[in-house]
Each structure stands twice: as structure tokens, then as C-alpha cells.
Design a protein around this motif. Structure first.
Motif, mmCIF file in Angstrom:
data_model
loop_
_atom_site.group_PDB
_atom_site.id
_atom_site.type_symbol
_atom_site.label_atom_id
_atom_site.label_comp_id
_atom_site.label_asym_id
_atom_site.label_seq_id
_atom_site.Cartn_x
_atom_site.Cartn_y
_atom_site.Cartn_z
ATOM 1 N N VAL A 328 0.839 -1.204 0.000
ATOM 2 C CA VAL A 328 0.000 0.000 0.000
ATOM 3 C C VAL A 328 0.871 1.250 0.000
ATOM 4 N N GLU A 329 1.915 1.245 0.828
ATOM 5 C CA GLU A 329 2.780 2.428 0.946
ATOM 6 C C GLU A 329 3.512 2.721 -0.362
ATOM 7 N N LEU A 330 3.908 1.671 -1.069
ATOM 8 C CA LEU A 330 4.704 1.844 -2.279
ATOM 9 C C LEU A 330 3.867 1.973 -3.543
ATOM 10 N N ALA A 331 2.607 1.597 -3.475
ATOM 11 C CA ALA A 331 1.759 1.602 -4.665
ATOM 12 C C ALA A 331 1.573 3.019 -5.207
ATOM 13 N N PRO A 332 1.482 3.153 -6.531
ATOM 14 C CA PRO A 332 1.172 4.464 -7.111
ATOM 15 C C PRO A 332 -0.133 5.001 -6.522
ATOM 16 N N LYS A 333 -0.160 6.276 -6.258
ATOM 17 C CA LYS A 333 -1.313 6.880 -5.600
ATOM 18 C C LYS A 333 -2.350 7.335 -6.621
ATOM 19 N N ARG A 334 -3.587 6.848 -6.449
ATOM 20 C CA ARG A 334 -4.689 7.257 -7.322
ATOM 21 C C ARG A 334 -5.506 8.323 -6.625
#
Length: 335
Positions: A328-334
Motif C-alpha cells: 500500500v505504501e509503495l503503490a502508485p497513488k490514485r
């Protein structure tokens, strides 16, 4: 503008191991659903079988790929993209070609979904290398499959524990060989991988610290034979010249303390034990293995299939829970 919770695809790994159990235990934590939208890529029948092992009341619901973006993702229901590859009576705790092949297919499907932006990150439960090979897939493990199926040449291992992230210039080689392998271009590439990974995760200007090779980072030539000046300093200078917020080489004996304190976002370690030791001390049962350099985000538990305790319901899920959090922390932010 509010951020949309990322969709994390959780691969079931080897269905004969503890993967199904740690997934159910982790998704039994309501806080996971506050952070993300989790979807399991595996076999529903195996997850349902594991419910009895871990005394879970969660409902396992089979879904289709086209449903992924539109599901409510509320605590109490585990959504499974069911590839239907395993038999209901798959032996528990045993190496099998059936489970090895299925583990490969779960990962291949997750990579496909990530490439299509149907999911934002992949979190992998453990597979078994012997089973993988028996299933016809001659890879050393997850990382090599991910690199192959995404066409990635430059990648590295990042370990993460609470308050500490470490990326390695060298890993599974002896210390003498490690020193030989370290060179300015290799150090620079790892600094760049660290920077790019953290920027993608939403840290605009990540603070990167680079370890020295020798005690006290050589202390101006007092220790070693000038390795820092020869192998590390040129890489740091090159990265700084490109605007990367990096410092070093710094003494490893104080650097990890400073990073945990909050001075830096990530440490570039020169060799295996220099980086692994501090992470294991801080988070032995909550450590996470992250493959960086891929075009997609992938995190993993830092343990194996544990065939000896599979089916007993006693496996700890902390590493899986933390791996989901790191995804979650590393995922691209939508938005």
C-alpha cells in the motif's frame, strides 16, 4: 482531493504451504480494509479449506476479473479471483508439481493484472522452489519470474521493517567477492533504484544514505585501501549531480540508528549482513522483501512455505500483514 485506496493483488503461493493460512489471518484484520482493497489470486476451494485450520469466519467469494474495480471490499468477505488450478484434496505440507505450477500461474496472472493497471500492487505468499521446478517452471523464485515476465534487467532487493528500509548493492555472495563486485556504476544504479521507488510511492524528495564499506567509512584512508573513494564516492557524486538527495559514504555503525530516528528514508547497504542484520533485529517476524526496479510494485513475506506447520493454524501472519502494508505504501497513488 481524496486518494482512492489501492487494489492489492495477493497471490496465494504454494497451496500446500502456509500461504492460504497467512492470507486469511491477515485479512481477518479490519485495518487492512481501511488501507486497501485486497483481492486474492488463487483457488477459492483451498482458501475455504484453510478457514478450518485458522478458525476463520470470513466468507470467501469467487469473482471474475472484470469485477475487480467495482467490488465493495468490506471486512468480512475475501474476494478470490479463482484460477481453479488445484484439486480439493491437494496434500498439505508436501511438494507437488500441481501446486508448483499453480503458484506460477497465480503470479503470472497478477503480473498481467498489474501491467493492465487492474491492480496497483502485488503481494506474494511464499512458493516452494522444488515444487515450482516440478511444475515445469525453472526459476530460482519469485524475483526471477517477475523480472522475466516484465522484461526487467535492473532490479534489486529491498528489505523493510518498521522505521527502516534497506536496499543492497550486493546480497548473496561472500564478503571478499562482495567488495570486488562493488563499483561506482553498481552503487549508482542502486541509489537510482532507491530514489525512483520511493518517489513513485509518494515521497517527493527521499533522503538516501549510503553506507561505507570499511569501519567508520574508511575514516579518510585509515581503514581499508581507499575503497570508499574508489567505489562509493563517484556514485554518490553522480547521483547528487542529478538532483538526488543522497549523502555518503557514512559509517554503518551509526547510520542505521540515525535512519530509525528519522534522519533518512532509506539506507544503501554494501553487502548482505551489513543491511540484513539491522532489519532482522528490528523486525524478524515483520520483515518484508520488496523487489525494486520492476515496472510494478511487488512485496513479499520474508519466509518460506513452512510445510512442517502447514495446516496446523499456528503460523504467524505478521510478515504477510506488513507486506500488504508496504504494498500500500509503495503503490502508485490514485486520486
Amino acid at each position: 482531493m481524496n486518494q482512492i485506496k489501492p487494489i492489492v493483488g495477493i497471490t496465494m503461493g504454494d497451496g500446500a504451504g502456509v500461504g492460504p493460512e497467512i492470507i486469511l489471518k491477515s485479512l481477518g484484520d479490519p485495518e487492512i480494509y481501511d488501507l486497501c482493497r485486497p483481492v486474492v489470486i488463487g483457488d477459492s476451494k483451498i482458501l475455504n479449506r484453510a478457514k478450518a485450520f485458522v478458525h476463520s469466519d470470513l466468507k470467501v467469494e469467487t469473482i471474475q476479473e472484470e469485477q475487480i474495480a467495482d467490488l465493495p471490499y468490506s471486512f468480512g468477505t475475501v474476494y478470490c479471483l479463482d484460477l481453479n488450478l488445484l484439486s480439493e484434496d491437494l496434500p498439505i505440507g508436501q511438494v507437488s508439481a500441481e501446486a508448483g505450477h499453480a503458484a506460477f500461474e497465480y503470479l503470472a496472472k497478477a503480473i498481467d493484472l498489474a501491467n493492465k493497471k487492474a491492480i496497483d500492487a502485488i503481494c506474494t505468499a511464499p512458493l516452494n522452489k522444488e515444487a515450482l521446478h516440478k511444475g515445469g517452471h525453472k526459476y530460482p523464485g519469485h524475483t526471477e519470474i517477475l523480472a522475466d515476465l516484465t522484461g526487467t534487467d535492473e532490479f534489486s532487493m529491498m528489505l523493510s521493517a518498521p522505521k527502516l528500509k534497506v536496499i543492497h548493492v550486493t546480497t548473496h555472495v561472500g564478503i571478499i567477492d562482495a567488495v570486488k563486485m562493488i563499483n561506482p556504476e553498481r552503487v549508482y544504479r542502486v541509489i537510482r533504484l532507491a530514489h525512483d521507488t520511493l518517489v513513485k510511492s509518494g515521497i517527493e524528495n527521499p533522503k538516501i544514505a549510503v553506507c561505507g564499506i570499511n569501519p567508520h567509512a574508511g575514516e579518510n584512508g585509515l581503514f581499508g585501501y581507499g575503497e570508499e573513494e574508489e567505489k562509493v564516492v563517484p556514485a554518490v557524486n553522480k547521483a547528487q549531480g542529478e538532483g538526488i538527495n543522497v549523502v555518503g559514504p557514512l559509517p554503518a555503525d551509526t547510520l542505521f540508528f540515525r535512519t530509525v530516528r528519522g534522519d533518512f528514508d532509506i539506507v544503501v547497504a554494501m553487502y548482505h549482513d551489513q543491511g540484513h542484520g539491522p532489519v532482522k533485529v528490528l523486525g524478524l517476524d515483520a520483515g518484508v522483501n520488496i523487489t525494486v526496479g520492476l515496472p510494478i510494485i511487488r512485496t513479499s513475506v520474508d519466509h518460506g512455505t513452512a510445510f512442517d506447520i502447514a495446516g496446523k493454524g499456528i503460523v504467524e501472519e505478521k510478515s504477510m500483514t506488513e507486506a500488504i502494508r508496504q504494498a500500500v505504501e509503495l503503490a502508485p497513488k490514485r486520486k
